[in-house]
Design an enzyme around this catalytic site. Structure first.
Site, PDB file in Angstrom:
ATOM      1  CE  LYS A 105       0.580  -1.959   4.048  1.00 56.04           C
ATOM      2  NZ  LYS A 105       0.293  -3.200   4.723  1.00 56.04           N
ATOM      3  N   GLY A 187       3.304 -11.330  13.055  1.00 50.77           N
ATOM      4  CA  GLY A 187       3.462 -11.037  11.615  1.00 50.77           C
ATOM      5  C   GLY A 187       2.499  -9.978  11.103  1.00 50.77           C
ATOM      6  CE  LYS A 205      -3.197  -1.443   5.323  1.00 46.43           C
ATOM      7  NZ  LYS A 205      -2.982  -2.010   6.660  1.00 46.43           N
TER       8      LYS A 205
HETATM    9  P1  NAP Z   1       8.363  -9.144   5.465  1.00 48.74           P
HETATM   10  O1  NAP Z   1       7.938 -10.267   6.326  1.00 48.74           O
HETATM   11  O2  NAP Z   1       9.350  -8.177   5.965  1.00 48.74           O
HETATM   12  O3  NAP Z   1       8.851  -9.777   4.069  1.00 48.74           O
HETATM   13  C1  NAP Z   1       9.533  -9.056   3.087  1.00 48.74           C
HETATM   14  C2  NAP Z   1      10.230 -10.029   2.159  1.00 48.74           C
HETATM   15  O4  NAP Z   1      10.852  -9.317   1.108  1.00 48.74           O
HETATM   16  C3  NAP Z   1      11.313 -10.848   2.847  1.00 48.74           C
HETATM   17  O5  NAP Z   1      11.312 -12.156   2.359  1.00 48.74           O
HETATM   18  C4  NAP Z   1      12.600 -10.133   2.447  1.00 48.74           C
HETATM   19  O6  NAP Z   1      13.722 -10.992   2.379  1.00 48.74           O
HETATM   20  C5  NAP Z   1      12.227  -9.658   1.056  1.00 48.74           C
HETATM   21  N1  NAP Z   1      12.970  -8.451   0.674  1.00 48.74           N
HETATM   22  C6  NAP Z   1      12.891  -7.244   1.248  1.00 48.74           C
HETATM   23  N2  NAP Z   1      13.705  -6.368   0.612  1.00 48.74           N
HETATM   24  C7  NAP Z   1      14.309  -7.059  -0.369  1.00 48.74           C
HETATM   25  C8  NAP Z   1      15.257  -6.732  -1.358  1.00 48.74           C
HETATM   26  N3  NAP Z   1      15.762  -5.509  -1.453  1.00 48.74           N
HETATM   27  N4  NAP Z   1      15.653  -7.697  -2.223  1.00 48.74           N
HETATM   28  C9  NAP Z   1      15.157  -8.943  -2.130  1.00 48.74           C
HETATM   29  N5  NAP Z   1      14.237  -9.320  -1.214  1.00 48.74           N
HETATM   30  C10 NAP Z   1      13.827  -8.395  -0.337  1.00 48.74           C
HETATM   31  O7  NAP Z   1       7.094  -8.273   5.026  1.00 48.74           O
HETATM   32  P2  NAP Z   1       5.580  -8.754   4.929  1.00 48.74           P
HETATM   33  O8  NAP Z   1       4.924  -8.573   6.249  1.00 48.74           O
HETATM   34  O9  NAP Z   1       5.488 -10.065   4.255  1.00 48.74           O
HETATM   35  O10 NAP Z   1       4.982  -7.584   3.991  1.00 48.74           O
HETATM   36  C11 NAP Z   1       5.276  -7.557   2.623  1.00 48.74           C
HETATM   37  C12 NAP Z   1       4.393  -6.530   1.944  1.00 48.74           C
HETATM   38  O11 NAP Z   1       3.025  -6.871   2.145  1.00 48.74           O
HETATM   39  C13 NAP Z   1       4.547  -5.109   2.480  1.00 48.74           C
HETATM   40  O12 NAP Z   1       4.326  -4.208   1.422  1.00 48.74           O
HETATM   41  C14 NAP Z   1       3.414  -4.996   3.495  1.00 48.74           C
HETATM   42  O13 NAP Z   1       3.002  -3.668   3.685  1.00 48.74           O
HETATM   43  C15 NAP Z   1       2.349  -5.799   2.776  1.00 48.74           C
HETATM   44  N6  NAP Z   1       1.319  -6.379   3.634  1.00 48.74           N
HETATM   45  C16 NAP Z   1       1.662  -7.057   4.752  1.00 48.74           C
HETATM   46  C17 NAP Z   1       0.677  -7.657   5.523  1.00 48.74           C
HETATM   47  C18 NAP Z   1       1.007  -8.423   6.771  1.00 48.74           C
HETATM   48  O14 NAP Z   1       0.064  -8.807   7.480  1.00 48.74           O
HETATM   49  N7  NAP Z   1       2.261  -8.706   7.077  1.00 48.74           N
HETATM   50  C19 NAP Z   1      -0.663  -7.510   5.155  1.00 48.74           C
HETATM   51  C20 NAP Z   1      -0.980  -6.787   3.990  1.00 48.74           C
HETATM   52  C21 NAP Z   1       0.015  -6.237   3.230  1.00 48.74           C
HETATM   53  P3  NAP Z   1      14.300 -11.725   3.683  1.00 48.74           P
HETATM   54  O15 NAP Z   1      13.223 -12.673   4.088  1.00 48.74           O
HETATM   55  O16 NAP Z   1      15.518 -12.390   3.237  1.00 48.74           O
HETATM   56  O17 NAP Z   1      14.521 -10.633   4.692  1.00 48.74           O
HETATM   57  N1  HSE Z   2       0.946  -3.791   9.095  1.00 50.95           N
HETATM   58  C1  HSE Z   2      -0.326  -3.905   8.485  1.00 50.95           C
HETATM   59  C2  HSE Z   2      -1.379  -3.987   9.556  1.00 50.95           C
HETATM   60  C3  HSE Z   2      -0.396  -5.119   7.612  1.00 50.95           C
HETATM   61  O1  HSE Z   2      -1.041  -4.209  10.721  1.00 50.95           O
HETATM   62  O2  HSE Z   2      -2.551  -3.816   9.231  1.00 50.95           O
HETATM   63  C4  HSE Z   2      -1.680  -5.214   6.814  1.00 50.95           C
HETATM   64  O3  HSE Z   2      -1.726  -4.239   5.838  1.00 50.95           O
END
Ligand code: NAP
Ligand code: HSE
Length: 432
Positions: A105, A187, A205
């Site tokens: 987002k 997470g 958002k």
């Molecule tokens: P995360 O757990 O930090 O995962 C990020 C992933 O991207 C990791 O695997 C990381 O590698 C990889 N990465 C980051 N920078 C990189 C780079 N420069 N080159 C290669 N790989 C890279 O984040 P997440 O919680 O999954 O969130 C990911 C996205 O989804 C974000 O935009 C977040 O806002 C969105 N989102 C998250 C949630 C949620 O509930 N978590 C919900 C909705 C949307 P490593 O594993 O090796 O560090």
């Molecule tokens: N960090 C975000 C949250 C992930 O807590 O809602 C979902 O977008």
């Protein structure tokens, strides 16, 4: 059956969930999409990191170009997060003829115009259901199901981390820092959780929701925002005494003066649907001029709820539906008419105020006079006996009737300048 190769940028909380769904329920996904979706390659930053899934090491690298530049890969799933280097990778993927599915987002809120222009230029689609409300299909609802409506207002809980923290503080009396730590461990939080707790993620958002609901292209900077990082437990307690709970709300309202947008911790009447949204759950209340009141509810963060939305988008893209919607809606277009934003000072709301006042005769009357002088009417007051060991100051909580924000700010400035008041006073909006 046709085979479609997809590449995954990121294998963290969301990416791992996507990889698991794509592999563990490939039969179901093939049935629903009429294609075999082949996760050809995934990219991470740290190859040595321990992961929650076993992933074929021949398909894993730390080089995003192996996805972005692979001509066989038709869809790039971006779950890396952040702006750099993600923006460049998304732009290059589109230029290389790939559709993009993203959960990011921040990227869309800050760079929607460039990304969507690039997609249009190369005849590709961008799908982003996971960017708002985790597993809730709110993007699809606004794009398709509610397309016959003019949206008049929207009130949403769209940050799972903040809602989890507020729920834990309210229901279990947990300290803020412990609740935040738990949200990170589960997470829900962003890689930098400041984005969650200072209201930025909710503003990202809201920028997306404002684009879909009102056709407004706004940057995060244009949205007045406050997070929960400065919220004090005392205000959760007093809100409870008054019959309210505190929620971090994203608010949008089409008003005479323009579109009102804001993100703020807000008192919500107990027993109303938004007040009962707890833990990592999110809810988006959309009022449309034809449909009336609607409420979308579900898990707003975490591995599988978010992966559910991402994989739904992948299916939509490979089937060809996403391309049709993308083309028809022309989102983040520079041709779209500019939507006037209302000044925050013009907002009309009820307010919760907490003052720390000297426990002396006439102080309450002085404050009431200052509020009255700015046309602000008091609806109710709480003042308890001073606690043992009180330093001569006591909390005074006032709920106002509806008032204009500009008048309220003037009244608060006058009150905070009084020597019987210890600054700063607390002011929170109220949604009944
Ligand atoms: P995360 O757990 O930090 O995962 C990020 C992933 O991207 C990791 O695997 C990381 O590698 C990889 N990465 C980051 N920078 C990189 C780079 N420069 N080159 C290669 N790989 C890279 O984040 P997440 O919680 O999954 O969130 C990911 C996205 O989804 C974000 O935009 C977040 O806002 C969105 N989102 C998250 C949630 C949620 O509930 N978590 C919900 C909705 C949307 P490593 O594993 O090796 O560090
Ligand atoms: N960090 C975000 C949250 C992930 O807590 O809602 C979902 O977008």
């Amino acid at each position: 059956m046709e085979r479609v190769a997809v590449g995954l940028l990121g294998l963290g909380t969301v990416g791992a969930g996507v990889a698991k769904l794509l592999t563990e329920r490939s039969d179901l996904i093939a049935r629903r999409s009429g294609r075999v979706i082949d996760l050809k390659h995934a990219v991470v930053r740290d190859l040595a990191k321990k992961r929650s899934l076993t992933f074929d090491s021949r398909k894993l690298s730390d080089n995003p170009r192996l996805v972005v530049d692979d001509p066989e890969i038709k869809v790039v799933i971006e779950t890396m997060g952040g702006i750099e280097p993600t923006l460049g990778l998304v732009m290059d993927s589109l230029a290389n003829g790939k559709d993009v599915v993203t959960a990011n987002k921040a990227l869309l809120a800050e760079h929607g115009c460039e990304i969507f222009a690039q997609a249009r230029k190369y005849g590709r689609a961008v799908a982003f259901e996971a960017s708002v409300g985790g597993g809730i299909p709110i993007i699809q609802a606004l794009e398709v199901g509610l397309a016959a409506n003019r949206v008049t207002s929207l009130a949403a809980i769209v940050n799972g981390t903040c809602n989890y923290i507020l729920s834990k503080m309210t229901q279990e009396g947990l300290p803020y820092s412990l609740a935040l730590k738990q949200a990170q461990e589960l997470g829900f939080a962003e890689a930098d959780p400041t984005l969650d707790v200072d209201g930025t993620d909710t503003a990202h958002k809201l920028a997306i929701l404002a684009q879909l609901s009102f056709g407004a292209t706004v940057t995060t900077k244009q949205i007045p925002r406050e997070g929960i990082d400065r919220l004090q437990p005392a205000d959760i307690t007093y809100a409870g005494e008054l019959g309210y709970v505190v929620k971090l709300l994203a608010l949008a309202k089409s008003a005479g003066e323009g579109l009102e947008l804001r993100v703020a911790p807000t008192l919500v009447k107990r027993g109303t649907p938004l007040a009962e949204v707890r833990g990592p759950y999110n809810a988006v209340r959309v009022v449309g001029d034809a449909v009336g009141d609607t409420l979308f509810y579900g898990r707003g963060a975490g591995e599988f709820p978010t992966a559910s939305a991402v994989v739904g988008d992948v299916i939509d893209v490979v089937v060809g539906r996403a391309a049709l919607t993308f083309k028809a809606l022309n989102l983040w277009s520079t041709d779209a008419p500019t939507i006037q934003l209302a000044s925050p000072d013009a907002v009309r709301s009820r307010y919760y105020l907490r003052f720390s006042i000297a426990d002396r005769p006439g102080v309450l009357a002085t404050l009431a006079k200052a509020l009255g002088g700015h046309g602000i009417s008091i609806a109710s007051v709480i003042q308890h006996e001073p606690a043992d060991g009180s330093d001569g100051h006591v909390p005074l909580v006032i709920m106002t009737h509806h008032a204009i924000e500009a008048s309220l700010k003037s009244a608060l400035a006058e009150i905070d300048a009084l020597d019987v008041v210890r600054r700063p006073s607390v002011c929170l909006g109220v949604e009944d």
